[in-house]
Design an enzyme around this catalytic site. Structure first.
Site, PDB file in Angstrom:
ATOM      1  N   LYS A  22      29.487  37.359  56.430  1.00 54.87           N
ATOM      2  CA  LYS A  22      30.389  36.380  55.787  1.00 54.87           C
ATOM      3  C   LYS A  22      31.733  37.036  55.476  1.00 54.87           C
ATOM      4  O   LYS A  22      32.797  36.472  55.759  1.00 54.87           O
ATOM      5  CB  LYS A  22      29.769  35.884  54.488  1.00 54.87           C
ATOM      6  CG  LYS A  22      30.744  35.190  53.542  1.00 54.87           C
ATOM      7  CD  LYS A  22      30.122  34.730  52.257  1.00 54.87           C
ATOM      8  CE  LYS A  22      30.039  35.736  51.177  1.00 54.87           C
ATOM      9  NZ  LYS A  22      31.263  35.994  50.404  1.00 54.87           N
ATOM     10  N   ASN A  23      31.678  38.261  54.948  1.00 52.58           N
ATOM     11  CA  ASN A  23      32.915  38.911  54.486  1.00 52.58           C
ATOM     12  C   ASN A  23      33.732  39.529  55.602  1.00 52.58           C
ATOM     13  O   ASN A  23      34.785  40.103  55.359  1.00 52.58           O
ATOM     14  CB  ASN A  23      32.593  39.944  53.400  1.00 52.58           C
ATOM     15  CG  ASN A  23      32.156  39.248  52.114  1.00 52.58           C
ATOM     16  OD1 ASN A  23      32.286  38.031  51.992  1.00 52.58           O
ATOM     17  ND2 ASN A  23      31.604  40.007  51.188  1.00 52.58           N
ATOM     18  N   ARG A 139      39.741  39.152  38.796  1.00 57.28           N
ATOM     19  CA  ARG A 139      40.019  39.275  40.235  1.00 57.28           C
ATOM     20  C   ARG A 139      41.478  38.935  40.568  1.00 57.28           C
ATOM     21  O   ARG A 139      41.790  37.965  41.251  1.00 57.28           O
ATOM     22  CB  ARG A 139      39.038  38.417  41.026  1.00 57.28           C
ATOM     23  CG  ARG A 139      37.607  38.860  40.723  1.00 57.28           C
ATOM     24  CD  ARG A 139      36.587  38.184  41.560  1.00 57.28           C
ATOM     25  NE  ARG A 139      36.667  38.647  42.943  1.00 57.28           N
ATOM     26  CZ  ARG A 139      35.878  38.133  43.901  1.00 57.28           C
ATOM     27  NH1 ARG A 139      35.048  37.156  43.599  1.00 57.28           N
ATOM     28  NH2 ARG A 139      35.964  38.571  45.149  1.00 57.28           N
ATOM     29  N   ASP A 142      47.287  41.286  42.490  1.00 56.87           N
ATOM     30  CA  ASP A 142      48.530  42.062  42.362  1.00 56.87           C
ATOM     31  C   ASP A 142      48.707  43.063  43.495  1.00 56.87           C
ATOM     32  O   ASP A 142      49.837  43.292  43.972  1.00 56.87           O
ATOM     33  CB  ASP A 142      48.580  42.772  40.999  1.00 56.87           C
ATOM     34  CG  ASP A 142      47.362  43.655  40.768  1.00 56.87           C
ATOM     35  OD1 ASP A 142      46.231  43.158  40.958  1.00 56.87           O
ATOM     36  OD2 ASP A 142      47.526  44.841  40.458  1.00 56.87           O
ATOM     37  N   LEU A 143      47.613  43.639  43.977  1.00 51.72           N
ATOM     38  CA  LEU A 143      47.735  44.645  45.050  1.00 51.72           C
ATOM     39  C   LEU A 143      48.150  43.986  46.370  1.00 51.72           C
ATOM     40  O   LEU A 143      48.911  44.552  47.166  1.00 51.72           O
ATOM     41  CB  LEU A 143      46.416  45.403  45.221  1.00 51.72           C
ATOM     42  CG  LEU A 143      45.927  46.158  43.983  1.00 51.72           C
ATOM     43  CD1 LEU A 143      44.579  46.808  44.253  1.00 51.72           C
ATOM     44  CD2 LEU A 143      46.946  47.196  43.532  1.00 51.72           C
ATOM     45  N   ASP A 324      27.928  44.397  46.032  1.00 55.08           N
ATOM     46  CA  ASP A 324      27.273  43.131  46.393  1.00 55.08           C
ATOM     47  C   ASP A 324      25.761  43.246  46.499  1.00 55.08           C
ATOM     48  O   ASP A 324      25.090  42.244  46.730  1.00 55.08           O
ATOM     49  CB  ASP A 324      27.833  42.612  47.723  1.00 55.08           C
ATOM     50  CG  ASP A 324      29.281  42.179  47.582  1.00 55.08           C
ATOM     51  OD1 ASP A 324      29.949  41.975  48.603  1.00 55.08           O
ATOM     52  OD2 ASP A 324      29.757  42.076  46.427  1.00 55.08           O
ATOM     53  N   ARG A 416      26.563  29.660  49.494  1.00 53.60           N
ATOM     54  CA  ARG A 416      27.871  30.180  49.912  1.00 53.60           C
ATOM     55  C   ARG A 416      27.703  31.385  50.819  1.00 53.60           C
ATOM     56  O   ARG A 416      28.553  31.651  51.663  1.00 53.60           O
ATOM     57  CB  ARG A 416      28.689  30.596  48.682  1.00 53.60           C
ATOM     58  CG  ARG A 416      29.132  29.467  47.809  1.00 53.60           C
ATOM     59  CD  ARG A 416      30.067  29.960  46.737  1.00 53.60           C
ATOM     60  NE  ARG A 416      31.186  30.722  47.326  1.00 53.60           N
ATOM     61  CZ  ARG A 416      32.138  31.299  46.594  1.00 53.60           C
ATOM     62  NH1 ARG A 416      32.110  31.212  45.287  1.00 53.60           N
ATOM     63  NH2 ARG A 416      33.111  31.967  47.171  1.00 53.60           N
TER      64      ARG A 416
HETATM   65  C1  EPZ Z   1      35.618  41.582  48.647  1.00 53.92           C
HETATM   66  O1  EPZ Z   1      36.219  40.935  47.548  1.00 53.92           O
HETATM   67  C2  EPZ Z   1      34.341  40.805  48.932  1.00 53.92           C
HETATM   68  N1  EPZ Z   1      34.670  39.430  49.295  1.00 53.92           N
HETATM   69  C3  EPZ Z   1      33.444  40.821  47.690  1.00 53.92           C
HETATM   70  O2  EPZ Z   1      32.231  40.142  48.017  1.00 53.92           O
HETATM   71  C4  EPZ Z   1      33.114  42.271  47.362  1.00 53.92           C
HETATM   72  O3  EPZ Z   1      32.337  42.319  46.192  1.00 53.92           O
HETATM   73  C5  EPZ Z   1      34.414  43.067  47.153  1.00 53.92           C
HETATM   74  O4  EPZ Z   1      35.257  42.936  48.323  1.00 53.92           O
HETATM   75  C6  EPZ Z   1      34.160  44.542  46.908  1.00 53.92           C
HETATM   76  O5  EPZ Z   1      33.469  45.085  47.981  1.00 53.92           O
HETATM   77  C7  EPZ Z   1      35.121  39.174  50.549  1.00 53.92           C
HETATM   78  O6  EPZ Z   1      35.267  40.062  51.363  1.00 53.92           O
HETATM   79  C8  EPZ Z   1      35.437  37.747  50.865  1.00 53.92           C
HETATM   80  P1  EPZ Z   1      38.454  43.878  46.111  1.00 53.92           P
HETATM   81  P2  EPZ Z   1      37.740  41.341  47.127  1.00 53.92           P
HETATM   82  O7  EPZ Z   1      39.862  43.443  46.325  1.00 53.92           O
HETATM   83  O8  EPZ Z   1      38.531  41.644  48.324  1.00 53.92           O
HETATM   84  C9  EPZ Z   1      40.360  44.586  41.812  1.00 53.92           C
HETATM   85  C10 EPZ Z   1      30.505  38.574  47.730  1.00 53.92           C
HETATM   86  O9  EPZ Z   1      29.586  38.516  46.895  1.00 53.92           O
HETATM   87  N2  EPZ Z   1      41.598  44.092  42.416  1.00 53.92           N
HETATM   88  O10 EPZ Z   1      37.938  45.058  46.875  1.00 53.92           O
HETATM   89  O11 EPZ Z   1      38.220  40.315  46.193  1.00 53.92           O
HETATM   90  C11 EPZ Z   1      39.298  43.505  41.736  1.00 53.92           C
HETATM   91  O12 EPZ Z   1      39.461  42.734  40.559  1.00 53.92           O
HETATM   92  C12 EPZ Z   1      31.912  38.936  47.297  1.00 53.92           C
HETATM   93  O13 EPZ Z   1      30.357  38.395  48.970  1.00 53.92           O
HETATM   94  C13 EPZ Z   1      42.776  44.155  41.691  1.00 53.92           C
HETATM   95  O14 EPZ Z   1      42.791  44.602  40.553  1.00 53.92           O
HETATM   96  O15 EPZ Z   1      37.463  42.686  46.313  1.00 53.92           O
HETATM   97  C14 EPZ Z   1      38.023  44.304  41.708  1.00 53.92           C
HETATM   98  O16 EPZ Z   1      37.783  44.757  40.390  1.00 53.92           O
HETATM   99  C15 EPZ Z   1      32.008  39.099  45.779  1.00 53.92           C
HETATM  100  N3  EPZ Z   1      43.922  43.689  42.247  1.00 53.92           N
HETATM  101  C16 EPZ Z   1      38.348  45.508  42.604  1.00 53.92           C
HETATM  102  O17 EPZ Z   1      39.785  45.567  42.662  1.00 53.92           O
HETATM  103  C17 EPZ Z   1      43.957  43.179  43.541  1.00 53.92           C
HETATM  104  O18 EPZ Z   1      45.032  42.801  44.011  1.00 53.92           O
HETATM  105  C18 EPZ Z   1      37.824  45.369  44.029  1.00 53.92           C
HETATM  106  O19 EPZ Z   1      38.275  44.131  44.529  1.00 53.92           O
HETATM  107  C19 EPZ Z   1      42.746  43.126  44.264  1.00 53.92           C
HETATM  108  C20 EPZ Z   1      41.582  43.598  43.698  1.00 53.92           C
END
Ligand code: EPZ
Length: 437
Positions: A22-23, A139, A142-143, A324, A416
Site C-alpha cells: 500500500k505504502n 503528522r 513541514d519537511l 507499522d 484501508r
Molecule cells: C509513512 O508515513 C507511512 N505511510 C506510514 O504508514 C509509516 O508509519 C511512516 O511512513 C513511517 O514509516 C505511507 O507511506 C502512506 P514520516 P509518513 O514522514 O510519510 C514526522 C500505515 O500504517 N514528520 O516518515 O507520514 C512525523 O510526524 C502508515 O501504513 C514531521 O515532523 O511518515 C512522524 O513523527 C501509518 N514533519 C515522523 O516524522 C514532516 O514534514 C515520521 O513520519 C513529515 C514527518
C-alpha cells in the site's frame, strides 16, 4: 459499520499470498502526475486507500483504468511472485485540469499530500489541503514544504491549504532532512526528477517503498543514484515518459501475518516476498523463539506450537523495526513468556491499541513512549474498538489467540490497509467472519 467476529484458539497453518505494498502504491500513483504518458502499475492492492488516491487523481484530471487481476506469475522487481494478486492500473495525466487537492479528500488520507511535489514540478503550482492530524499523531508536513522551498518553490499557508508555486520550474539543491521522513523523501524525489540541475537528498528515508518509487521513476526516465541509501542524487530531466512497474510486496502485510502465525502457535508460508524486506521483524521474531526462513516461494513462519518469549522492541526507520508492526508485535508480547519493553520512537501517540488489549486481559503499562508488556496466560475475547489501521489489526491478532469470542468494531480502519483479511486468515483455519453492519 462492518465488524469482524473472531473465535480464538485455532492454530493457523497454510499459505497467504502477499499483495503489493500500500505504502508503495500510493506514491507510485501520485508519480503519474509527472508525465502526460501512461504509467502502468502491477500488483495494485484492492484497498480503501487506493480508492481514495484514485478519486483524488481523477479529480485532478488523471485517467485511471483498472484492468483486473494480474495474470499468474506476474514477475517483477526480482521478487518471488509465484502468484498474480492485485490489479493492474493504468494512469494517464495528459489532461490535468485542477491542481487543487480538496480538504474532503485529503482529510481522509494523509498520503494525498504526495501529489504536492509532482504537481509543482510539472504544472508549476499546487494547492493542497493541509492533511491535519490523525489518530497516531499531529503528522506535520513541514519537511515536505521546506524541501520544496529549497528547490525554489514559493510556499504559502492560508486557510487550511498550502499553495506551492514554481512558475519557472524547480531548481536542484542539496536538501538535508533533520529527521527521516518517508513522505517528504518521496515528495522531494518526485519533484527533483523534473527540476533543473542536480538535487542531493541527505538523510533520506531508506524504506523499500521509497526505493520502489525511485526505481519506477528511473523506468520513467529519471536519473537517480543512491537508491535504497540515505543519500540520493537526482539529476533533473526535461520530461518523463511511459513506464510499466510491478509494485514491491507489502512487508507490513507480511509481518502482520507472520505474527498471526506466531500468536496462534501456527505455521504459515507468506507467498511472494523475499526475506530481505522484513529482516528486522524476522530477527525480532526469531529472538522470540519463532522460526522465520526463506523458501523458494516466499517466507515461512513456524512457531512450533510454543509460546513466544518476551523480547524488547524499539521502532526505528528502515532497516530498523518498523513502526507499522509495533501494535501487532505488542499483541504477541501480551501472551508471551516473560516481559517486553516496547518503545515507539516514530509517532507520538501510537499506543491506542493498549486500552483495548487491556480490556482483553493484557498486562500493559505505558510510560511516555514506552510500554511495558508482561505476558499473561491467555487473553479473553471481548468487544473492542479499532482506532487506526495498525491498532485494528493488532486487535484481530489478539482475538485469534484469545479464549472465546472477540468482536472488532469500526473495521473501516482495517480495510484501508488489508485486502480480504478475513478470507486470508480463514483460509489458514481461523474462525473469523465479517458481520455487515
Ligand atoms: C509513512 O508515513 C507511512 N505511510 C506510514 O504508514 C509509516 O508509519 C511512516 O511512513 C513511517 O514509516 C505511507 O507511506 C502512506 P514520516 P509518513 O514522514 O510519510 C514526522 C500505515 O500504517 N514528520 O516518515 O507520514 C512525523 O510526524 C502508515 O501504513 C514531521 O515532523 O511518515 C512522524 O513523527 C501509518 N514533519 C515522523 O516524522 C514532516 O514534514 C515520521 O513520519 C513529515 C514527518
Amino acid at each position: 459499520m462492518d465488524k469482524l467476529r473472531i473465535v480464538g484458539g485455532k492454530r493457523l497453518s497454510g499459505e497467504i499470498p502477499i499483495g503489493g505494498a500500500k505504502n508503495a502504491a500510493l506514491p507510485l500513483m501520485a508519480a503519474s502526475l509527472l508525465t502526460d504518458q501512461e504509467l502502468t502499475l502491477r500488483h495494485v492492492p484492492r484497498l480503501a486507500d487506493i480508492d481514495t488516491m484514485t478519486n483524488l487523481l481523477v479529480q485532478h484530471g488523471v485517467t485511471v483504468t483498472l484492468v483486473g487481476a494480474n495474470g499468474k506469475n506476474g514477475n517483477g522487481n526480482g521478487h518471488k511472485r509465484s502468484h498474480g494478486g492485485g490489479m493492474t492500473m493504468r494512469l494517464k495525466a495528459d489532461d490535468v485540469g485542477s491542481t487543487v487537492a480538496p480538504y474532503d479528500l485529503v482529510r481522509k488520507m494523509r498520503a494525498s499530500v504526495l501529489v504536492l511535489g509532482p504537481l509543482v514540478a510539472r504544472h508549476g503550482e499546487a494547492k493542497v489541503s493541509l492533511p491535519g492530524g490523525c489518530a497516531i499523531g499531529t503528522r506535520p508536513i513541514d519537511l515536505h514544504l521546506k524541501g520544496l522551498q529549497e528547490l525554489g518553490a514559493e510556499v504559502v499557508l492560508e486557510s487550511g491549504y498550502v499553495t506551492a508555486r514554481a512558475p519557472k520550474g524547480l531548481t536542484g539543491a542539496r536538501v538535508v532532512f533533520p529527521q527521516v521522513s518517508v513522505g517528504a523523501t518521496e515528495n522531494l524525489l518526485m519533484a527533483a526528477s523534473l527540476a533543473r540541475g542536480e538535487t542531493v537528498l541527505v538523510n533520506a528515508a531508506r524504506e523499500p517503498e521509497v526505493a520502489d518509487l525511485a526505481r519506477c521513476l528511473v523506468a520513467m526516465g529519471a536519473q537517480i543514484e543512491g537508491i535504497g541509501t540515505d543519500q540520493i542524487t537526482v539529476r533533473g530531466v526535461e520530461r518523463l515518459h511511459a513506464a510499466e512497474h510491478a509494485i514491491v510486496p507489502d512487508r507490513i502485510e507480511a509481518g502482520t501475518y507472520a505474527i498471526a502465525a506466531a500468536i496462534t502457535g501456527g505455521d504459515i508460508e507468506l507467498l511472494g516476498l523475499d526475506l530481505d524486506l522484513m529482516e528486522a521483524p524476522a530477527k525480532t521474531l526469531s529472538d522470540a523463539g519463532v522460526a522465520v526462513s526463506s523458501t523458494d516461494r516466499g517466507v515461512r513462519v513456524t512457531s512450533g506450537n510454543r509460546r513466544a518469549t518476551g523480547v524488547d522492541v524499539m521502532t526505528e526507520p528502515f532497516p530498523g523495526f518498523p513502526t507499522d508492526l509495533q501494535a501487532q508485535m505488542m499483541a504477541l508480547m501480551c501472551v508471551a513468556d516473560g516481559a517486553a519493553m516496547i518503545t515507539e520512537t516514530i509517532f507520538e501517540n501510537r499506543f491506542m491499541h493498549v486500552p483495548e488489549l487491556c480490556r482483553m486481559g493484557a498486562n500493559i503499562n505505558v510510560h511516555g513512549s514506552s510500554a511495558m508488556v508482561r505476558g499473561v496466560g491467555s487473553l479473553t475475547g471481548a468487544p473492542v474498538m479499532a482506532t487506526d489501521l495498525r491498532a485494528s489489526v493488532s486487535l484481530v491478532l489478539a482475538g485469534l489467540a484469545a479464549q472465546g469470542e472477540t468482536t472488532v468494531n469500526r473495521i473501516y480502519h482495517l480495510d484501508r490497509g488489508y485486502e480480504r483479511v478475513e478470507e486470508k486468515l480463514a483460509a489458514c483455519g481461523a474462525d473469523i467472519e465479517r458481520v455487515r453492519g
